[in-house]
Design a protein around this motif. Structure first.
Motif, PDB file in Angstrom:
ATOM      1  N   THR A 271       4.817   5.449   8.697  1.00  0.00           N
ATOM      2  CA  THR A 271       5.488   5.867   7.463  1.00  0.00           C
ATOM      3  C   THR A 271       4.697   7.019   6.861  1.00  0.00           C
ATOM      4  O   THR A 271       3.466   7.020   6.912  1.00  0.00           O
ATOM      5  CB  THR A 271       5.568   4.720   6.445  1.00  0.00           C
ATOM      6  OG1 THR A 271       4.250   4.222   6.208  1.00  0.00           O
ATOM      7  CG2 THR A 271       6.439   3.593   6.945  1.00  0.00           C
ATOM      8  N   TRP A 272       5.394   7.998   6.304  1.00  0.00           N
ATOM      9  CA  TRP A 272       4.666   9.088   5.641  1.00  0.00           C
ATOM     10  C   TRP A 272       4.140   8.614   4.293  1.00  0.00           C
ATOM     11  O   TRP A 272       2.984   8.836   3.949  1.00  0.00           O
ATOM     12  CB  TRP A 272       5.569  10.307   5.446  1.00  0.00           C
ATOM     13  CG  TRP A 272       4.788  11.515   5.013  1.00  0.00           C
ATOM     14  CD1 TRP A 272       4.510  11.915   3.736  1.00  0.00           C
ATOM     15  CD2 TRP A 272       4.145  12.460   5.870  1.00  0.00           C
ATOM     16  NE1 TRP A 272       3.736  13.045   3.738  1.00  0.00           N
ATOM     17  CE2 TRP A 272       3.497  13.414   5.048  1.00  0.00           C
ATOM     18  CE3 TRP A 272       4.057  12.627   7.266  1.00  0.00           C
ATOM     19  CZ2 TRP A 272       2.766  14.490   5.553  1.00  0.00           C
ATOM     20  CZ3 TRP A 272       3.333  13.689   7.775  1.00  0.00           C
ATOM     21  CH2 TRP A 272       2.703  14.609   6.922  1.00  0.00           C
ATOM     22  N   ASN A 273       4.982   7.967   3.541  1.00  0.00           N
ATOM     23  CA  ASN A 273       4.591   7.448   2.231  1.00  0.00           C
ATOM     24  C   ASN A 273       4.837   5.946   2.192  1.00  0.00           C
ATOM     25  O   ASN A 273       5.942   5.484   2.485  1.00  0.00           O
ATOM     26  CB  ASN A 273       5.406   8.122   1.123  1.00  0.00           C
ATOM     27  CG  ASN A 273       5.014   7.644  -0.264  1.00  0.00           C
ATOM     28  OD1 ASN A 273       4.037   8.111  -0.842  1.00  0.00           O
ATOM     29  ND2 ASN A 273       5.768   6.702  -0.808  1.00  0.00           N
ATOM     30  N   GLY A 274       3.806   5.196   1.869  1.00  0.00           N
ATOM     31  CA  GLY A 274       3.960   3.746   1.763  1.00  0.00           C
ATOM     32  C   GLY A 274       4.623   3.385   0.454  1.00  0.00           C
ATOM     33  O   GLY A 274       3.967   3.344  -0.596  1.00  0.00           O
ATOM     34  N   THR A 275       5.913   3.104   0.494  1.00  0.00           N
ATOM     35  CA  THR A 275       6.644   2.803  -0.732  1.00  0.00           C
ATOM     36  C   THR A 275       6.061   1.589  -1.442  1.00  0.00           C
ATOM     37  O   THR A 275       6.079   1.515  -2.669  1.00  0.00           O
ATOM     38  CB  THR A 275       8.130   2.541  -0.416  1.00  0.00           C
ATOM     39  OG1 THR A 275       8.634   3.592   0.404  1.00  0.00           O
ATOM     40  CG2 THR A 275       8.952   2.471  -1.686  1.00  0.00           C
ATOM     41  N   THR A 276       5.536   0.649  -0.687  1.00  0.00           N
ATOM     42  CA  THR A 276       5.029  -0.583  -1.303  1.00  0.00           C
ATOM     43  C   THR A 276       3.534  -0.552  -1.558  1.00  0.00           C
ATOM     44  O   THR A 276       3.001  -1.479  -2.170  1.00  0.00           O
ATOM     45  CB  THR A 276       5.359  -1.802  -0.421  1.00  0.00           C
ATOM     46  OG1 THR A 276       4.633  -1.718   0.810  1.00  0.00           O
ATOM     47  CG2 THR A 276       6.841  -1.881  -0.131  1.00  0.00           C
ATOM     48  N   SER A 277       2.840   0.504  -1.086  1.00  0.00           N
ATOM     49  CA  SER A 277       1.387   0.530  -1.232  1.00  0.00           C
ATOM     50  C   SER A 277       0.870   1.724  -2.020  1.00  0.00           C
ATOM     51  O   SER A 277      -0.316   1.807  -2.323  1.00  0.00           O
ATOM     52  CB  SER A 277       0.717   0.525   0.152  1.00  0.00           C
ATOM     53  OG  SER A 277       1.030   1.717   0.859  1.00  0.00           O
ATOM     54  N   GLY A 278       1.741   2.683  -2.328  1.00  0.00           N
ATOM     55  CA  GLY A 278       1.338   3.793  -3.174  1.00  0.00           C
ATOM     56  C   GLY A 278       0.411   4.799  -2.523  1.00  0.00           C
ATOM     57  O   GLY A 278      -0.303   5.522  -3.217  1.00  0.00           O
ATOM     58  N   VAL A 279       0.399   4.859  -1.191  1.00  0.00           N
ATOM     59  CA  VAL A 279      -0.430   5.843  -0.499  1.00  0.00           C
ATOM     60  C   VAL A 279       0.413   6.619   0.512  1.00  0.00           C
ATOM     61  O   VAL A 279       1.413   6.111   1.012  1.00  0.00           O
ATOM     62  CB  VAL A 279      -1.636   5.199   0.221  1.00  0.00           C
ATOM     63  CG1 VAL A 279      -2.666   4.711  -0.785  1.00  0.00           C
ATOM     64  CG2 VAL A 279      -1.204   4.071   1.136  1.00  0.00           C
ATOM     65  N   ARG A 280      -0.030   7.841   0.797  1.00  0.00           N
ATOM     66  CA  ARG A 280       0.743   8.722   1.682  1.00  0.00           C
ATOM     67  C   ARG A 280      -0.189   9.501   2.601  1.00  0.00           C
ATOM     68  O   ARG A 280      -1.397   9.618   2.354  1.00  0.00           O
ATOM     69  CB  ARG A 280       1.544   9.713   0.847  1.00  0.00           C
ATOM     70  CG  ARG A 280       0.652  10.628   0.014  1.00  0.00           C
ATOM     71  CD  ARG A 280       1.439  11.755  -0.608  1.00  0.00           C
ATOM     72  NE  ARG A 280       0.605  12.586  -1.474  1.00  0.00           N
ATOM     73  CZ  ARG A 280       0.981  13.726  -1.997  1.00  0.00           C
ATOM     74  NH1 ARG A 280       2.202  14.194  -1.754  1.00  0.00           N
ATOM     75  NH2 ARG A 280       0.178  14.421  -2.778  1.00  0.00           N
ATOM     76  N   VAL A 281       0.410  10.063   3.643  1.00  0.00           N
ATOM     77  CA  VAL A 281      -0.310  10.994   4.496  1.00  0.00           C
ATOM     78  C   VAL A 281      -0.430  12.302   3.702  1.00  0.00           C
ATOM     79  O   VAL A 281       0.581  12.835   3.236  1.00  0.00           O
ATOM     80  CB  VAL A 281       0.447  11.243   5.813  1.00  0.00           C
ATOM     81  CG1 VAL A 281      -0.321  12.204   6.705  1.00  0.00           C
ATOM     82  CG2 VAL A 281       0.702   9.923   6.538  1.00  0.00           C
ATOM     83  N   PRO A 282      -1.645  12.836   3.496  1.00  0.00           N
ATOM     84  CA  PRO A 282      -1.783  14.023   2.655  1.00  0.00           C
ATOM     85  C   PRO A 282      -1.208  15.288   3.281  1.00  0.00           C
ATOM     86  O   PRO A 282      -0.745  16.189   2.572  1.00  0.00           O
ATOM     87  CB  PRO A 282      -3.298  14.145   2.442  1.00  0.00           C
ATOM     88  CG  PRO A 282      -3.906  13.415   3.597  1.00  0.00           C
ATOM     89  CD  PRO A 282      -2.952  12.306   3.936  1.00  0.00           C
ATOM     90  N   ASN A 283      -1.241  15.372   4.605  1.00  0.00           N
ATOM     91  CA  ASN A 283      -0.713  16.541   5.314  1.00  0.00           C
ATOM     92  C   ASN A 283      -0.639  16.208   6.811  1.00  0.00           C
ATOM     93  O   ASN A 283      -1.019  15.100   7.221  1.00  0.00           O
ATOM     94  CB  ASN A 283      -1.579  17.784   5.093  1.00  0.00           C
ATOM     95  CG  ASN A 283      -3.043  17.522   5.409  1.00  0.00           C
ATOM     96  OD1 ASN A 283      -3.392  17.157   6.535  1.00  0.00           O
ATOM     97  ND2 ASN A 283      -3.915  17.686   4.410  1.00  0.00           N
ATOM     98  N   GLY A 284      -0.161  17.153   7.588  1.00  0.00           N
ATOM     99  CA  GLY A 284      -0.032  16.901   9.025  1.00  0.00           C
ATOM    100  C   GLY A 284      -1.140  17.495   9.863  1.00  0.00           C
ATOM    101  O   GLY A 284      -1.002  17.596  11.094  1.00  0.00           O
ATOM    102  N   ASP A 285      -2.245  17.862   9.228  1.00  0.00           N
ATOM    103  CA  ASP A 285      -3.308  18.567   9.944  1.00  0.00           C
ATOM    104  C   ASP A 285      -3.867  17.781  11.127  1.00  0.00           C
ATOM    105  O   ASP A 285      -4.285  18.366  12.135  1.00  0.00           O
ATOM    106  CB  ASP A 285      -4.448  18.916   8.984  1.00  0.00           C
ATOM    107  CG  ASP A 285      -4.031  19.941   7.930  1.00  0.00           C
ATOM    108  OD1 ASP A 285      -2.909  20.475   8.051  1.00  0.00           O
ATOM    109  OD2 ASP A 285      -4.817  20.186   6.993  1.00  0.00           O
TER     110      ASP A 285
END
Length: 385
Positions: A142-156
Motif C-alpha cells: 500500500t502506498w498510504n496506510g489508511t488505518t495506520s497513518g503512514v505512507r511511502v515518502p517517495n519512490g526513490d
C-alpha cells in the motif's frame, strides 16, 4: 485550554470519515442531474460517460500515456484482487504490510493463491524498510496506510531496472500524493476516498510491463469472470475504454465525473496535493509539543497527509481503547466530528481524514474540540488532575 468551556466555533462540515469520505465542497444532488439513469451502460451515452471518467482520471492524476486505466467492480478491493489473481505466479513475491489492508493482501497471496511469498511487516506507525526488499520479485504494498497513518515518502528506493512488478494499493493516496508512475506497474484506488465519490467501483491502472505480463502469463488457478483481463492471450482493451465487466452505477459514474471536474477546476493534482498537505499540517501544528496526544506516525517523513492517526499519551489513561471511543463519541454527540475513531485493528486513538475534499478551516476548527473532549473525558473518568 485550561477549562472545560466549549470552543466557540464548530466545523462547517463535521464529516472526517476515512471512507466513504466527505463530498466535495458545495455538493448537492442537483449536480448529478445529467446522469443517464435508466439507460444501458452499453448505450452510446453510457459508454461516453465511462470513457470520459477514464480520460479525466488520466488528466487529473497525470497518468502517463501508454498506461491503461480501467473501471472495475468491487471498489479498490476488487481492483487489487484482479491484479493479484491475474499477475502473480511467474516470479517470487514480496508483500509489504504496515497496516490491516496490507496484511489482508498477504493473507490472500499466501492462503488463497498459496504462493511462497516473503511477507515483510512493520508495526503501526512505521513502514517497511524498502532497502530490504528484493524488487527482482513482484512486490505488493500500500502506498498510504489508511488505518495506520503512514505512507511511502517517495519512490526513490524502487529501482527503475527492477525485474519484478510493483503492485501498489493507492486508494487513500491517489489524488493526494505524488505517485511515481515510472516506479509503479499497477496502481489501484477507489472513488470514495480522496475525491469523495460514491462507492462500489474501483480503478485499475496498468503499466506496459503489467500488460506484457498479462499477455504472457496464464495463472495456475481458475479465474472468475469478474477477474479476467485477457482473452485468447490478449488484453481485453474494451475494459480500458469504458466497457466495464459488470453493470456500473451511472449515478456513481456521474458523481465521479463531478468530482474530477471540480479537481480540474482547482488546478489539478498539484492543487489537490496542496489541500491535503495543508489539512494534515493543521492537525500536526496543533498537537506539536502537547504531552497528552501524539502522531501515530513515528517518522514525520512517512506521516500520511490523508488519514492522520493520533494516539493519546496521557499516562493517567488506564484503558486506551475505551478512552478513545469515549472521546470520539463526545465529538460526534456535539456534531463536530463524525466517524473519527481509529480503525478496529489499529492502536486506540483517533483518525482524522484530511483528504482534498475537506476544508482546512474545518480541520483547524476541530482541533480545540478534540482537546475539549479529551479534558472532559479525563474528568468524567475521575482521574486525578
Amino acid at each position: 485550554m485550561t477549562d472545560l468551556t466549549k470552543p466557540a466555533v464548530r466545523p462547517v462540515n463535521a464529516r472526517f470519515s476515512s471512507g466513504p469520505c466527505a463530498k466535495i465542497p458545495g455538493f448537492s444532488l442537483d449536480m448529478l442531474a445529467d446522469a443517464p439513469l435508466g439507460r444501458s451502460h452499453r448505450a452510446a451515452v453510457g459508454k461516453a460517460k465511462l470513457k470520459e471518467a477514464i480520460d479525466l482520471t488520466r488528466e487529473v492524476l497525470e497518468v502517463p500515456a501508454g498506461y491503461r486505466i480501467g473501471i472495475v467492480p468491487a471498489s479498490d478491493t476488487g481492483a487489487v484482487e484482479m491484479a493479484l489473481w491475474s499477475l502473480l505466479g511467474p516470479r517470487g513475491v514480496e508483500v509489504l504490510a504496515w497496516e490491516s489492508f496490507g496484511e489482508g493482501w498477504a493473507t490472500d497471496i499466501v492462503k488463497q493463491l498459496k504462493l511462497d511469498a516473503t511477507v515483510r511487516k512493520a508495526d503501526y506507525g512505521r513502514i517497511v524498510d524498502f532497502a530490504t526488499v528484493d524488487f527482482d520479485r513482484d512486490v505488493v504494498f500500500t502506498w498510504n496506510g489508511t488505518t495506520s497513518g503512514v505512507r511511502v515518502p517517495n519512490g526513490d528506493a524502487i529501482p527503475s531496472d527492477r525485474k519484478g512488478l510493483t503492485i501498489c494499493d493507492a486508494t487513500s493516496a491517489a489524488f493526494a500524493m505524488e505517485l511515481p508512475f515510472d516506479k509503479l506497474d499497477v496502481v489501484t484506488f477507489s472513488w470514495q476516498k480522496v475525491l469523495g465519490g460514491e462507492g462500489a467501483h474501483g480503478m485499475l491502472i496498468l503499466s506496459p510491463r503489467a500488460v506484457e505480463r498479462l499477455e504472457s502469463h496464464t495463472p495456475a488457478w481458475p479465474m472468475p469472470k469478474i477477474f479476467r483481463l485477457t482473452k485468447g492471450g490478449k488484453l481485453i482493451e474494451g475494459i480500458f475504454e469504458g466497457e466495464t465487466i459488470n453493470t456500473p452505477s451511472m449515478l456513481a459514474v456521474e458523481d465521479y465525473l463531478v468530482t474530477l471536474k471540480w479537481a480540474k477546476g482547482l488546478g489539478g493534482l498539484k492543487a489537490l496535493v496542496a489541500r491535503c498537505e495543508a489539512n494534515a499540517r493543521a492537525v500536526r501544528s496543533f498537537i506539536a509539543g502537547k504531552d497528552w496526544i501524539a502522531d501515530l506516525a513515528e517518522d514525520p517523513a512517512t506521516g500520511s497527509t490523508t488519514s492522520v492517526c493520533l494516539k493519546f499519551t496521557d499516562p493517567r489513561i488506564k484503558d486506551g481503547a475505551a478512552f478513545a471511543k469515549a472521546v470520539a463519541k463526545r465529538l460526534e454527540k456535539e456534531g463536530v466530528a463524525l466517524d473519527v475513531g481509529a480503525y478496529r485493528d489499529a492502536p486506540a486513538g483517533l483518525r482524522i481524514w484530511c483528504g482534498a475534499t475537506v476544508e482546512t478551516a474545518d480541520v483547524a476548527t476541530l482541533m480545540p474540540w478534540i482537546e475539549w473532549a479529551y479534558r472532559a473525558e479525563i474528568l468524567a473518568q475521575t482521574v486525578p488532575a
